[in-house]
Design a protein around this motif. Structure first.
Motif, PDB file in Angstrom:
ATOM      1  N   GLU A 172     -65.578 -11.774 -79.382  1.00  0.00           N
ATOM      2  CA  GLU A 172     -65.413 -13.011 -80.582  1.00  0.00           C
ATOM      3  C   GLU A 172     -64.736 -12.219 -81.794  1.00  0.00           C
ATOM      4  O   GLU A 172     -63.764 -12.836 -82.610  1.00  0.00           O
ATOM      5  CB  GLU A 172     -66.703 -13.716 -81.088  1.00  0.00           C
ATOM      6  CG  GLU A 172     -67.226 -14.658 -80.113  1.00  0.00           C
ATOM      7  CD  GLU A 172     -66.664 -15.967 -79.952  1.00  0.00           C
ATOM      8  OE1 GLU A 172     -65.363 -16.123 -80.658  1.00  0.00           O
ATOM      9  OE2 GLU A 172     -67.082 -16.820 -79.161  1.00  0.00           O
ATOM     10  N   SER A 216     -59.755 -22.285 -76.530  1.00  0.00           N
ATOM     11  CA  SER A 216     -61.276 -22.136 -77.016  1.00  0.00           C
ATOM     12  C   SER A 216     -61.788 -21.476 -76.099  1.00  0.00           C
ATOM     13  O   SER A 216     -61.579 -21.321 -74.842  1.00  0.00           O
ATOM     14  CB  SER A 216     -61.712 -23.708 -77.187  1.00  0.00           C
ATOM     15  OG  SER A 216     -61.500 -24.491 -75.943  1.00  0.00           O
ATOM     16  N   TRP A 217     -62.903 -20.834 -76.123  1.00  0.00           N
ATOM     17  CA  TRP A 217     -63.661 -19.759 -75.253  1.00  0.00           C
ATOM     18  C   TRP A 217     -65.055 -19.798 -75.754  1.00  0.00           C
ATOM     19  O   TRP A 217     -65.588 -20.020 -76.784  1.00  0.00           O
ATOM     20  CB  TRP A 217     -63.189 -18.579 -75.275  1.00  0.00           C
ATOM     21  CG  TRP A 217     -63.856 -17.617 -74.244  1.00  0.00           C
ATOM     22  CD1 TRP A 217     -63.883 -17.515 -73.006  1.00  0.00           C
ATOM     23  CD2 TRP A 217     -64.860 -16.507 -74.846  1.00  0.00           C
ATOM     24  NE1 TRP A 217     -64.477 -16.372 -72.467  1.00  0.00           N
ATOM     25  CE2 TRP A 217     -65.233 -16.016 -73.755  1.00  0.00           C
ATOM     26  CE3 TRP A 217     -65.233 -16.293 -76.190  1.00  0.00           C
ATOM     27  CZ2 TRP A 217     -66.327 -14.887 -73.724  1.00  0.00           C
ATOM     28  CZ3 TRP A 217     -66.177 -15.143 -76.311  1.00  0.00           C
ATOM     29  CH2 TRP A 217     -66.763 -14.536 -74.993  1.00  0.00           C
ATOM     30  N   SER A 218     -66.094 -19.690 -74.730  1.00  0.00           N
ATOM     31  CA  SER A 218     -67.308 -19.491 -74.849  1.00  0.00           C
ATOM     32  C   SER A 218     -68.044 -18.620 -73.951  1.00  0.00           C
ATOM     33  O   SER A 218     -67.589 -18.630 -72.816  1.00  0.00           O
ATOM     34  CB  SER A 218     -68.066 -20.830 -75.104  1.00  0.00           C
ATOM     35  OG  SER A 218     -68.167 -21.507 -73.976  1.00  0.00           O
ATOM     36  N   GLU A 223     -70.267 -10.440 -76.005  1.00  0.00           N
ATOM     37  CA  GLU A 223     -69.921 -11.847 -76.943  1.00  0.00           C
ATOM     38  C   GLU A 223     -69.486 -11.576 -78.132  1.00  0.00           C
ATOM     39  O   GLU A 223     -68.257 -11.997 -78.755  1.00  0.00           O
ATOM     40  CB  GLU A 223     -71.117 -12.662 -76.872  1.00  0.00           C
ATOM     41  CG  GLU A 223     -70.611 -14.022 -77.506  1.00  0.00           C
ATOM     42  CD  GLU A 223     -71.729 -15.190 -77.489  1.00  0.00           C
ATOM     43  OE1 GLU A 223     -71.289 -16.329 -77.528  1.00  0.00           O
ATOM     44  OE2 GLU A 223     -72.698 -14.841 -77.063  1.00  0.00           O
TER      45      GLU A 223
END
Length: 88
Positions: free
Chosen positions: A68, A83-85, A64
């Motif tokens: 990022e 957008s992304w998570s 992650e």
């Protein structure tokens, strides 16, 4: 998501992280366990590249952070990402 990731899971996550661009990922045949990611735009131009060691792509938290960071670098260069998570 605390369990170690398999390479296929890491590839799917990386692909989603760079939408609307395409993320091409592969593991070089030299067997060092490193994952190479290349982000390409709609004209097939290489707009970003990242090498991820196996210790990082198998650890969801490290993966992650690296994704990022790569997203931030692309944003700084003027590319707009969806957008992304990280999936949990």
């Amino acid at each position: 998501m605390n369990a170690p990731l398999r390479i296929n899971e890491a590839l799917l996550i990386a692909d989603c992280a760079f939408k609307p661009f395409k993320c091409v990922a592969w593991a070089p045949q030299d067997g060092n366990g490193e994952l190479s990611l290349t982000v390409i735009d709609r004209t097939s131009t290489n707009i970003g590249r990242k090498q991820i060691p196996s210790s990082a792509y198998s650890d969801p938290a490290q993966l992650e952070r690296l994704l990022e960071q790569a997203r931030a670098e692309l944003s700084e260069e003027g590319y707009t990402l969806q957008s992304w998570s990280m999936p949990h």
